[in-house]
Design a protein around this motif. Sequence first.
Motif, PDB file in Angstrom:
ATOM      1  N   SER A  13       0.775  -1.205  -0.052  1.00 28.95           N
ATOM      2  CA  SER A  13      -0.151  -0.112  -0.048  1.00 28.95           C
ATOM      3  C   SER A  13       0.852   1.266   0.142  1.00 28.95           C
ATOM      4  O   SER A  13       2.107   1.178  -0.139  1.00 28.95           O
ATOM      5  N   GLU A  14       0.120   2.471  -0.023  1.00 24.43           N
ATOM      6  CA  GLU A  14       0.885   3.642   0.018  1.00 24.43           C
ATOM      7  C   GLU A  14       1.649   3.735   1.305  1.00 24.43           C
ATOM      8  O   GLU A  14       2.833   4.243   1.319  1.00 24.43           O
ATOM      9  N   SER A  15       1.261   3.221   2.205  1.00 23.34           N
ATOM     10  CA  SER A  15       2.089   3.545   3.471  1.00 23.34           C
ATOM     11  C   SER A  15       3.287   2.283   3.635  1.00 23.34           C
ATOM     12  O   SER A  15       3.845   2.258   4.585  1.00 23.34           O
ATOM     13  N   SER A  59       0.557  -2.575  -6.737  1.00 24.96           N
ATOM     14  CA  SER A  59       1.218  -1.798  -5.688  1.00 24.96           C
ATOM     15  C   SER A  59       1.037  -0.517  -5.887  1.00 24.96           C
ATOM     16  O   SER A  59       0.637   0.497  -5.492  1.00 24.96           O
ATOM     17  N   ARG A  60       1.417  -0.128  -7.550  1.00 23.27           N
ATOM     18  CA  ARG A  60       1.473   1.059  -7.882  1.00 23.27           C
ATOM     19  C   ARG A  60       0.134   1.868  -7.957  1.00 23.27           C
ATOM     20  O   ARG A  60       0.003   2.959  -7.786  1.00 23.27           O
ATOM     21  N   GLY A 107      -0.773   3.246  -4.951  1.00 19.22           N
ATOM     22  CA  GLY A 107       0.220   4.198  -4.561  1.00 19.22           C
ATOM     23  C   GLY A 107       1.379   3.831  -3.873  1.00 19.22           C
ATOM     24  O   GLY A 107       1.969   4.633  -3.053  1.00 19.22           O
ATOM     25  N   GLY A 108       1.776   2.562  -3.800  1.00 20.74           N
ATOM     26  CA  GLY A 108       2.800   1.691  -3.164  1.00 20.74           C
ATOM     27  C   GLY A 108       3.924   1.806  -3.847  1.00 20.74           C
ATOM     28  O   GLY A 108       3.568   1.678  -5.241  1.00 20.74           O
TER      29      GLY A 108
END
Length: 247
Positions: A202-204, A238-239, A242-243
Amino acid sequence: MIQSIDRAARILELLGGARRLGITDLATALELPPSTVHGLVKSLQAHRLVAQEPSGNRYVLGPALLRLSSVYLDTLDVRSRSVRWMHELSKKTGFASRLGVELYGDVIVIHHDRRPDGSEQMPETGVTIPSHASALGKVLLAYSAEHEKAVLAQDLQAFSSDTITDPTVLRNQFTEVRRTKLGVEAEEALIGECSLAAPVFSESGDVVAAVAIVVPSAEWPVSAETTSSVLEAARNISRELGGGWPT
């Protein structure tokens, strides 16, 4: 906590694990009088959350849960952002693909893309599979200390002669998963079926899901090209979230 809701939720969890239980079985597990459990079960049955077997006194999960689970799955951002990449993965490799997340120590398949060969296949969305005996699960276990602790704290069930039930061996595999970004399972859950999975970030930076291909044992191990396709699908999903992709 509202006691009646808590008890009803526990009944649903017990039926989800055992599939079919009678009032006496439920009362014993809940340490409650059978009359109390009977009233709760009948209330759940009225809302179609529980159903009684046509010929017997046992109960199973009801059809209303299927509708609720579909609504839940539709709210998952990772699922909606994965569909096209999973379809591409199945198309490129010729294998069915799965997207899974952790659920109560197991893995629930939140999306399933069938093999593109046109053969008859059972839909798998909503199916739960054991974490310790699946490629999806090994990936999720490798990146979650809480998930690992919960699963490895209990005796691990053997589903075949190849199922790994030694926690030390599994932990060594988790180290390899983190190094290669790949989880592997060969006939550990089901004879004739193998799988290869990769993490979705994830983005985090947390691993929120895993994507896998399901491979017949006769076609295992897979080629380097197929392995790269699995990793590519995981990176693309994932992209979408936003990861990034850790090195």
